[in-house]
Motif scaffolding. Structure first.
Motif, PDB file in Angstrom:
ATOM      1  N   VAL A 159       8.783   6.394  -3.199  1.00  0.00           N
ATOM      2  CA  VAL A 159       7.389   5.693  -3.736  1.00  0.00           C
ATOM      3  C   VAL A 159       7.274   6.410  -4.879  1.00  0.00           C
ATOM      4  O   VAL A 159       7.249   7.655  -5.572  1.00  0.00           O
ATOM      5  CB  VAL A 159       5.784   5.553  -2.725  1.00  0.00           C
ATOM      6  N   ASP A 160       7.564   5.794  -6.363  1.00  0.00           N
ATOM      7  CA  ASP A 160       7.387   5.842  -7.818  1.00  0.00           C
ATOM      8  C   ASP A 160       6.352   6.188  -7.391  1.00  0.00           C
ATOM      9  O   ASP A 160       4.891   5.978  -7.437  1.00  0.00           O
ATOM     10  CB  ASP A 160       7.401   5.021  -8.066  1.00  0.00           C
ATOM     11  N   SER A 161       5.602   7.325  -8.939  1.00  0.00           N
ATOM     12  CA  SER A 161       4.481   7.916  -8.734  1.00  0.00           C
ATOM     13  C   SER A 161       3.434   6.607  -9.306  1.00  0.00           C
ATOM     14  O   SER A 161       2.014   6.788  -8.998  1.00  0.00           O
ATOM     15  CB  SER A 161       4.446   9.403  -9.893  1.00  0.00           C
ATOM     16  N   ARG A 162       4.157   5.983 -10.035  1.00  0.00           N
ATOM     17  CA  ARG A 162       3.182   4.673 -11.368  1.00  0.00           C
ATOM     18  C   ARG A 162       3.033   3.992 -10.059  1.00  0.00           C
ATOM     19  O   ARG A 162       2.347   2.391 -10.673  1.00  0.00           O
ATOM     20  CB  ARG A 162       3.884   4.315 -12.311  1.00  0.00           C
ATOM     21  N   ALA A 163       3.399   3.445  -8.956  1.00  0.00           N
ATOM     22  CA  ALA A 163       3.123   2.700  -7.892  1.00  0.00           C
ATOM     23  C   ALA A 163       1.611   1.762  -7.932  1.00  0.00           C
ATOM     24  O   ALA A 163       0.838   2.817  -8.107  1.00  0.00           O
ATOM     25  CB  ALA A 163       4.000   2.872  -6.244  1.00  0.00           C
ATOM     26  N   ARG A 164       1.960   0.895  -7.500  1.00  0.00           N
ATOM     27  CA  ARG A 164       0.696   0.044  -7.474  1.00  0.00           C
ATOM     28  C   ARG A 164       0.316   0.143  -5.220  1.00  0.00           C
ATOM     29  O   ARG A 164       1.006  -0.067  -5.097  1.00  0.00           O
ATOM     30  CB  ARG A 164       0.828  -1.497  -7.890  1.00  0.00           C
ATOM     31  N   LEU A 165      -0.805   1.030  -5.752  1.00  0.00           N
ATOM     32  CA  LEU A 165      -1.043   0.677  -3.469  1.00  0.00           C
ATOM     33  C   LEU A 165      -1.895   0.242  -3.410  1.00  0.00           C
ATOM     34  O   LEU A 165      -2.645   0.295  -4.333  1.00  0.00           O
ATOM     35  CB  LEU A 165      -1.059   1.913  -3.406  1.00  0.00           C
ATOM     36  N   PRO A 166      -2.474   0.135  -2.021  1.00  0.00           N
ATOM     37  CA  PRO A 166      -3.987  -1.160  -2.091  1.00  0.00           C
ATOM     38  C   PRO A 166      -5.149   0.426  -1.746  1.00  0.00           C
ATOM     39  O   PRO A 166      -4.805   1.364  -1.734  1.00  0.00           O
ATOM     40  CB  PRO A 166      -3.241  -0.742   0.053  1.00  0.00           C
ATOM     41  N   LYS A 167      -6.167  -0.029  -1.989  1.00  0.00           N
ATOM     42  CA  LYS A 167      -6.803   0.730  -1.878  1.00  0.00           C
ATOM     43  C   LYS A 167      -7.068   1.692  -0.517  1.00  0.00           C
ATOM     44  O   LYS A 167      -6.829   1.117   0.683  1.00  0.00           O
ATOM     45  CB  LYS A 167      -8.130  -0.343  -2.352  1.00  0.00           C
ATOM     46  N   GLY A 168      -8.101   3.066  -0.185  1.00  0.00           N
ATOM     47  CA  GLY A 168      -8.147   3.598   0.577  1.00  0.00           C
ATOM     48  C   GLY A 168      -6.962   4.166   0.907  1.00  0.00           C
ATOM     49  O   GLY A 168      -6.225   4.225   0.528  1.00  0.00           O
ATOM     50  N   SER A 169      -6.816   4.714   2.346  1.00  0.00           N
ATOM     51  CA  SER A 169      -5.353   5.347   2.822  1.00  0.00           C
ATOM     52  C   SER A 169      -5.250   5.329   3.733  1.00  0.00           C
ATOM     53  O   SER A 169      -4.058   5.720   4.581  1.00  0.00           O
ATOM     54  CB  SER A 169      -5.335   7.156   2.153  1.00  0.00           C
ATOM     55  N   ASP A 170      -6.340   4.071   4.565  1.00  0.00           N
ATOM     56  CA  ASP A 170      -5.846   3.451   6.189  1.00  0.00           C
ATOM     57  C   ASP A 170      -4.166   2.632   6.068  1.00  0.00           C
ATOM     58  O   ASP A 170      -3.849   2.638   6.835  1.00  0.00           O
ATOM     59  CB  ASP A 170      -7.706   2.867   6.399  1.00  0.00           C
ATOM     60  N   TRP A 171      -4.096   1.726   4.580  1.00  0.00           N
ATOM     61  CA  TRP A 171      -3.240   1.234   5.053  1.00  0.00           C
ATOM     62  C   TRP A 171      -1.557   2.161   5.333  1.00  0.00           C
ATOM     63  O   TRP A 171      -1.082   1.571   6.172  1.00  0.00           O
ATOM     64  CB  TRP A 171      -2.574   0.480   3.926  1.00  0.00           C
ATOM     65  N   LEU A 172      -1.196   3.459   4.862  1.00  0.00           N
ATOM     66  CA  LEU A 172      -0.696   4.745   5.706  1.00  0.00           C
ATOM     67  C   LEU A 172      -0.581   4.696   7.189  1.00  0.00           C
ATOM     68  O   LEU A 172       0.465   5.079   7.854  1.00  0.00           O
ATOM     69  CB  LEU A 172      -0.933   5.709   5.231  1.00  0.00           C
ATOM     70  N   GLN A 173      -1.947   4.380   8.332  1.00  0.00           N
ATOM     71  CA  GLN A 173      -1.786   4.446   9.246  1.00  0.00           C
ATOM     72  C   GLN A 173      -1.296   3.346  10.353  1.00  0.00           C
ATOM     73  O   GLN A 173      -1.341   3.219  11.222  1.00  0.00           O
ATOM     74  CB  GLN A 173      -3.124   4.991  10.212  1.00  0.00           C
ATOM     75  N   ARG A 174      -1.663   2.276   9.524  1.00  0.00           N
ATOM     76  CA  ARG A 174      -1.351   0.834  10.316  1.00  0.00           C
ATOM     77  C   ARG A 174      -0.114   0.337  10.619  1.00  0.00           C
ATOM     78  O   ARG A 174       0.860   0.836  10.384  1.00  0.00           O
ATOM     79  CB  ARG A 174      -1.759  -0.352   9.324  1.00  0.00           C
ATOM     80  N   GLU A 175      -0.436  -0.407  11.984  1.00  0.00           N
ATOM     81  CA  GLU A 175       1.233  -0.931  12.163  1.00  0.00           C
ATOM     82  C   GLU A 175       1.551  -1.880  12.461  1.00  0.00           C
ATOM     83  O   GLU A 175       2.202  -2.854  12.678  1.00  0.00           O
ATOM     84  CB  GLU A 175       0.911  -0.828  14.530  1.00  0.00           C
ATOM     85  N   ASN A 176       0.618  -2.572  11.625  1.00  0.00           N
ATOM     86  CA  ASN A 176       1.115  -4.803  10.640  1.00  0.00           C
ATOM     87  C   ASN A 176       1.698  -4.025   9.689  1.00  0.00           C
ATOM     88  O   ASN A 176       2.118  -2.890   9.175  1.00  0.00           O
ATOM     89  CB  ASN A 176      -0.339  -4.921  10.474  1.00  0.00           C
ATOM     90  N   GLY A 177       2.677  -5.050   9.339  1.00  0.00           N
ATOM     91  CA  GLY A 177       3.385  -5.295   8.010  1.00  0.00           C
ATOM     92  C   GLY A 177       2.418  -5.146   6.616  1.00  0.00           C
ATOM     93  O   GLY A 177       1.240  -6.208   6.161  1.00  0.00           O
ATOM     94  N   LEU A 178       3.334  -4.612   6.160  1.00  0.00           N
ATOM     95  CA  LEU A 178       2.882  -4.295   4.848  1.00  0.00           C
ATOM     96  C   LEU A 178       4.413  -4.772   3.649  1.00  0.00           C
ATOM     97  O   LEU A 178       5.370  -4.935   4.330  1.00  0.00           O
ATOM     98  CB  LEU A 178       2.185  -3.195   4.311  1.00  0.00           C
ATOM     99  N   TYR A 179       3.724  -6.024   3.163  1.00  0.00           N
ATOM    100  CA  TYR A 179       5.276  -6.430   1.382  1.00  0.00           C
ATOM    101  C   TYR A 179       5.279  -4.685   0.465  1.00  0.00           C
ATOM    102  O   TYR A 179       4.478  -4.692  -0.278  1.00  0.00           O
ATOM    103  CB  TYR A 179       4.500  -6.920   1.080  1.00  0.00           C
ATOM    104  N   PHE A 180       6.474  -4.401   0.818  1.00  0.00           N
ATOM    105  CA  PHE A 180       7.036  -3.477  -0.696  1.00  0.00           C
ATOM    106  C   PHE A 180       7.574  -4.179  -1.449  1.00  0.00           C
ATOM    107  O   PHE A 180       9.118  -4.721  -0.958  1.00  0.00           O
ATOM    108  CB  PHE A 180       7.364  -2.325   0.182  1.00  0.00           C
ATOM    109  N   LEU A 181       7.643  -3.829  -2.511  1.00  0.00           N
ATOM    110  CA  LEU A 181       8.488  -4.034  -4.122  1.00  0.00           C
ATOM    111  C   LEU A 181       9.153  -2.531  -3.880  1.00  0.00           C
ATOM    112  O   LEU A 181       8.810  -1.527  -4.571  1.00  0.00           O
ATOM    113  CB  LEU A 181       7.475  -4.587  -4.830  1.00  0.00           C
ATOM    114  N   TYR A 182      10.462  -2.857  -4.303  1.00  0.00           N
ATOM    115  CA  TYR A 182      11.507  -1.795  -4.521  1.00  0.00           C
ATOM    116  C   TYR A 182      11.961  -2.155  -6.621  1.00  0.00           C
ATOM    117  O   TYR A 182      11.312  -2.891  -6.991  1.00  0.00           O
ATOM    118  CB  TYR A 182      12.337  -3.042  -4.148  1.00  0.00           C
ATOM    119  N   ASN A 183      11.745  -1.181  -6.444  1.00  0.00           N
ATOM    120  CA  ASN A 183      12.287  -0.572  -8.774  1.00  0.00           C
ATOM    121  C   ASN A 183      13.657  -0.441  -8.638  1.00  0.00           C
ATOM    122  O   ASN A 183      14.119   0.102  -7.666  1.00  0.00           O
ATOM    123  CB  ASN A 183      10.743  -0.137  -9.269  1.00  0.00           C
ATOM    124  N   SER A 184      14.217  -0.877  -9.837  1.00  0.00           N
ATOM    125  CA  SER A 184      15.519  -0.559 -10.097  1.00  0.00           C
ATOM    126  C   SER A 184      16.170   1.309  -9.388  1.00  0.00           C
ATOM    127  O   SER A 184      16.929   1.228 -10.169  1.00  0.00           O
ATOM    128  CB  SER A 184      15.673  -0.802 -11.689  1.00  0.00           C
TER     129      SER A 184
END
Length: 194
Positions: A159-184
């Protein structure tokens, strides 16, 4: 003439089945060609006599103006009449670089001419849905193991150090899908939850 049309439909159907069976369609997806237009961009940089070069996300775009978010700061410029635009490695109109959603923007390098106007924009957008299977912080950097449900493939992404992340940290434990943007640079530049 009537025979050509059914034959082309059959060939298209056969091609689709072959792609599906080989899993090429489902597993690979269409990746942007990050290096495909570099020679043209370099050529145009000399034609336009570039005075500035900025990397960020396009947060606003119209036929007259472009706003780029650079390290959290919005920069706004006028667009020159002869500006050129590239989307995912291919020449395109400015409309191709409009934000995909109100938070998932194109990454871009914007080139400014000696008149202080945008003359060249090289934009990219590649995203996918995935489920986090594992995460680790290694020397302060976040590394994710992601499962892409549509293909069943698992991959490891930094994960790029400047990446836009969801608020909080519970998204790391979720089993539901997230949308990821990939950079160059081959890293995740944005993660979006529902």
């Amino acid at each position: 003439m009537k025979r050509i049309k059914p034959l082309s439909v059959i060939m298209l159907g056969l091609f689709t089945v072959l792609l599906w069976q080989s899993r090429a369609w489902a597993s690979v997806g269409i990746m942007p060609d990050y290096a495909g237009n570099l020679s043209e961009v370099n050529r145009m940089k000399t034609v336009y006599r570039i005075s500035g070069e900025y990397y960020g996300e396009i947060t606003f775009l119209s036929p007259e103006n472009l706003q780029l978010m650079v390290d959290g700061e919005p920069l706004l410029w006028k667009i020159s009449r002869d500006a050129r635009f590239f989307c995912n490695g291919y020449e395109a109109s400015w409309k191709a670089l409009l934000p995909v959603t109100d938070t998932a923007y194109f990454e871009a390098t914007v080139y400014i001419n000696t008149e202080g106007e945008v003359c060249l924009v090289n934009g990219f957008y590649y995203g996918f849905e995935a489920i986090i299977r594992d995460y680790q912080y290694i020397q302060g950097r976040l590394r994710l193991t992601l499962l892409r449900p549509e293909s069943g493939e698992t991959g490891v992404y930094w994960v790029d150090s400047r990446a836009r992340l969801p608020k909080g940290s519970d998204w790391l434990q979720r089993e539901n899908g997230l949308y990821f943007l990939y950079n160059s640079n081959g890293e995740i530049r944005g993660i979006f939850s529902e």
